[in-house]
Design a protein around this motif. Structure first.
Motif, mmCIF file in Angstrom:
data_model
loop_
_atom_site.group_PDB
_atom_site.id
_atom_site.type_symbol
_atom_site.label_atom_id
_atom_site.label_comp_id
_atom_site.label_asym_id
_atom_site.label_seq_id
_atom_site.Cartn_x
_atom_site.Cartn_y
_atom_site.Cartn_z
ATOM 1 N N ASN A 77 3.976 65.006 68.801
ATOM 2 C CA ASN A 77 5.214 64.731 68.074
ATOM 3 C C ASN A 77 4.942 64.455 66.600
ATOM 4 O O ASN A 77 5.671 64.933 65.718
ATOM 5 C CB ASN A 77 5.939 63.548 68.709
ATOM 6 N N GLN A 78 3.906 63.683 66.316
ATOM 7 C CA GLN A 78 3.562 63.412 64.929
ATOM 8 C C GLN A 78 3.156 64.692 64.203
ATOM 9 O O GLN A 78 3.544 64.918 63.045
ATOM 10 C CB GLN A 78 2.426 62.386 64.869
ATOM 11 N N HIS A 79 2.392 65.533 64.868
ATOM 12 C CA HIS A 79 1.970 66.794 64.260
ATOM 13 C C HIS A 79 3.166 67.706 64.009
ATOM 14 O O HIS A 79 3.236 68.395 62.983
ATOM 15 C CB HIS A 79 0.954 67.488 65.165
ATOM 16 N N LEU A 80 4.128 67.701 64.916
ATOM 17 C CA LEU A 80 5.332 68.521 64.755
ATOM 18 C C LEU A 80 6.156 68.056 63.562
ATOM 19 O O LEU A 80 6.651 68.874 62.773
ATOM 20 C CB LEU A 80 6.164 68.463 66.035
ATOM 21 N N VAL A 81 6.290 66.741 63.403
ATOM 22 C CA VAL A 81 7.038 66.202 62.263
ATOM 23 C C VAL A 81 6.336 66.537 60.948
ATOM 24 O O VAL A 81 6.983 66.924 59.953
ATOM 25 C CB VAL A 81 7.223 64.677 62.421
ATOM 26 N N GLY A 251 9.940 87.362 53.389
ATOM 27 C CA GLY A 251 9.937 85.897 53.386
ATOM 28 C C GLY A 251 9.715 85.317 54.764
ATOM 29 O O GLY A 251 8.991 84.320 54.924
ATOM 30 N N GLY A 252 10.304 85.933 55.793
ATOM 31 C CA GLY A 252 10.077 85.457 57.155
ATOM 32 C C GLY A 252 8.631 85.615 57.592
ATOM 33 O O GLY A 252 8.061 84.723 58.226
ATOM 34 N N VAL A 253 8.021 86.747 57.242
ATOM 35 C CA VAL A 253 6.613 86.960 57.584
ATOM 36 C C VAL A 253 5.726 85.942 56.865
ATOM 37 O O VAL A 253 4.784 85.386 57.461
ATOM 38 C CB VAL A 253 6.190 88.393 57.234
ATOM 39 N N THR A 254 6.038 85.657 55.611
ATOM 40 C CA THR A 254 5.231 84.702 54.841
ATOM 41 C C THR A 254 5.334 83.298 55.412
ATOM 42 O O THR A 254 4.318 82.610 55.623
ATOM 43 C CB THR A 254 5.690 84.711 53.374
ATOM 44 N N VAL A 255 6.550 82.843 55.667
ATOM 45 C CA VAL A 255 6.732 81.500 56.230
ATOM 46 C C VAL A 255 6.135 81.426 57.639
ATOM 47 O O VAL A 255 5.581 80.386 58.037
ATOM 48 C CB VAL A 255 8.221 81.135 56.236
ATOM 49 N N GLY A 256 6.229 82.522 58.399
ATOM 50 C CA GLY A 256 5.612 82.530 59.721
ATOM 51 C C GLY A 256 4.099 82.373 59.664
ATOM 52 O O GLY A 256 3.506 81.677 60.490
ATOM 53 N N ASN A 257 3.463 82.996 58.678
ATOM 54 C CA ASN A 257 2.012 82.826 58.526
ATOM 55 C C ASN A 257 1.650 81.393 58.157
ATOM 56 O O ASN A 257 0.642 80.852 58.618
ATOM 57 C CB ASN A 257 1.486 83.782 57.459
ATOM 58 N N GLN A 261 -0.625 78.921 60.514
ATOM 59 C CA GLN A 261 -1.821 78.270 59.993
ATOM 60 C C GLN A 261 -1.748 76.760 60.195
ATOM 61 O O GLN A 261 -2.758 76.120 60.520
ATOM 62 C CB GLN A 261 -1.983 78.606 58.500
ATOM 63 N N LEU A 262 -0.563 76.188 60.016
ATOM 64 C CA LEU A 262 -0.404 74.743 60.233
ATOM 65 C C LEU A 262 -0.568 74.368 61.696
ATOM 66 O O LEU A 262 -0.960 73.241 62.008
ATOM 67 C CB LEU A 262 0.974 74.287 59.741
ATOM 68 N N ALA A 263 -0.273 75.295 62.604
ATOM 69 C CA ALA A 263 -0.344 75.016 64.045
ATOM 70 C C ALA A 263 -1.698 75.343 64.646
ATOM 71 O O ALA A 263 -1.831 75.325 65.876
ATOM 72 C CB ALA A 263 0.736 75.809 64.783
ATOM 73 N N MET A 264 -2.703 75.641 63.830
ATOM 74 C CA MET A 264 -4.004 76.025 64.383
ATOM 75 C C MET A 264 -4.671 74.902 65.145
ATOM 76 O O MET A 264 -5.474 75.140 66.039
ATOM 77 C CB MET A 264 -4.928 76.500 63.258
ATOM 78 N N GLY A 265 -4.361 73.620 64.859
ATOM 79 C CA GLY A 265 -4.992 72.509 65.558
ATOM 80 C C GLY A 265 -4.442 72.255 66.941
ATOM 81 O O GLY A 265 -4.996 71.455 67.692
ATOM 82 N N ILE A 266 -3.340 72.940 67.320
ATOM 83 C CA ILE A 266 -2.727 72.729 68.628
ATOM 84 C C ILE A 266 -3.305 73.724 69.614
ATOM 85 O O ILE A 266 -3.377 74.907 69.317
ATOM 86 C CB ILE A 266 -1.196 72.896 68.541
ATOM 87 N N PRO A 267 -3.715 73.270 70.820
ATOM 88 C CA PRO A 267 -4.248 74.208 71.804
ATOM 89 C C PRO A 267 -3.190 75.193 72.263
ATOM 90 O O PRO A 267 -2.023 74.850 72.434
ATOM 91 C CB PRO A 267 -4.711 73.306 72.957
ATOM 92 N N GLU A 268 -3.620 76.450 72.445
ATOM 93 C CA GLU A 268 -2.701 77.502 72.866
ATOM 94 C C GLU A 268 -2.329 77.333 74.324
ATOM 95 O O GLU A 268 -3.147 76.968 75.167
ATOM 96 C CB GLU A 268 -3.347 78.884 72.657
ATOM 97 N N LYS A 269 -1.074 77.580 74.669
ATOM 98 C CA LYS A 269 -0.607 77.510 76.052
ATOM 99 C C LYS A 269 -0.902 78.838 76.739
ATOM 100 O O LYS A 269 -0.489 79.884 76.261
ATOM 101 C CB LYS A 269 0.893 77.219 76.081
ATOM 102 N N PRO A 270 -1.599 78.825 77.873
ATOM 103 C CA PRO A 270 -1.880 80.106 78.552
ATOM 104 C C PRO A 270 -0.605 80.726 79.085
ATOM 105 O O PRO A 270 0.304 80.046 79.551
ATOM 106 C CB PRO A 270 -2.812 79.679 79.705
#
Length: 273
Positions: A77-81, A251-257, A261-270
């Motif tokens: 939750n803290q990481h999401l905020v 702009g959507g592609v840029t913000v998505g990247n 990148q900000l979400a790289m610390g979260i483990p991927e859900k299989p």
């Protein structure tokens, strides 16, 4: 020689002593057996009990699992905020800078009282663009996780910064380049936008989300211009410029990247089919 016969008192005493000895031995064996059974019952009840008394500083497995899960959810939750705030700030800042460029080139026209403000833009532009950036930036990694296709192409901040620079260049070209008509400019910006996606994304989810964002943002812009909130000079696609969907796509592609990148610390859900 005749032996003297034993006295009756001696026989009685010896018999009573022998009987009492045997009775004591039986009582001792019975007591030992009962004690062993009680010990077995106590040990089995203690081993089967889910809560065991242990020393200070130790926890049961159920308590430790609950505490670890609550800690993980709190960290998520803290990481999401934090990601949301960063994306909001990036979107608001880019909206101010890029919208100011469009206003200076007389591509976008706001009412006179809006132009007199310090940022030469409507007050609602930065918060709306910041909110949209936060939603899009959080949506990209969520879609990747749901589809089971984690984005691994050029996942580094240097690539993200180059993507931002190319997006700013595309927006700058839309206001600076002079073509014979808007159709030629729109085709050029469309090619540049697809080149941005191919260079920094190359994912099916990124392409689909970029097209969806461009479509929805174009509809919202048409609605705002139709209601007189602001307007575009020389509109050729209903009430707006025909190249505007290209800006929304890139702009959507840029913000998505940035969001990925900000979400790289979260483990991927299989992914499970």
């Amino acid at each position: 020689m005749v032996k003297p016969m034993p006295r009756l008192e001696n026989c009685t005493w010896s018999c009573s002593c022998a009987a009492s000895g045997r009775h004591k031995n039986q009582l001792g064996k019975t007591a030992v057996g009962l004690a062993a059974k009680v010990g077995e019952m106590l040990s089995s009840s203690v081993s089967s009990s889910p809560l065991t008394l242990v020393g200070h500083g130790t926890r049961t497995p159920s308590t430790s699992s609950l505490s670890s899960s609550s800690t993980n959810s709190l960290n998520l939750n803290q990481h999401l905020v934090q990601r949301s705030l960063v994306l909001f700030a990036v979107g608001a800042f880019m909206a101010l800078v890029l919208n100011l460029l469009q206003i200076q080139r007389n591509v976008t026209l706001f009412p006179e009282e809006v132009i007199a403000t310090i940022f030469s833009s409507a007050w609602w532009v930065p918060p709306c663009c910041g909110t949209a950036a936060a939603v899009v930036g959080l949506l990209y990694p969520c879609i990747d996780s749901h589809l089971g296709e984690p984005h691994k192409f050029k996942r580094e901040w240097a690539s993200v910064m180059r993507c931002i620079a190319v997006f700013v260049g595309i927006n700058h070209a839309s206001a600076k380049l002079d073509f014979a008509n808007n159709v030629q400019l729109s085709l050029t910006l469309a090619a540049l936008s697809l080149g941005l996606w191919w260079t920094f994304d190359r994912s099916r989810s990124g392409l689909g989300l970029g097209i969806t964002i461009a479509f929805l943002a174009t509809l919202i812009t048409q609605f705002l211009v139709y209601n007189g909130v602001y307007q575009y000079t020389s509109p050729d696609f209903l009430y707006i410029r025909s190249w505007l969907p290209c800006i929304f796509f890139s702009g959507g592609v840029t913000v998505g990247n940035i969001g990925r990148q900000l979400a790289m610390g979260i483990p991927e859900k299989p992914h499970t089919d």
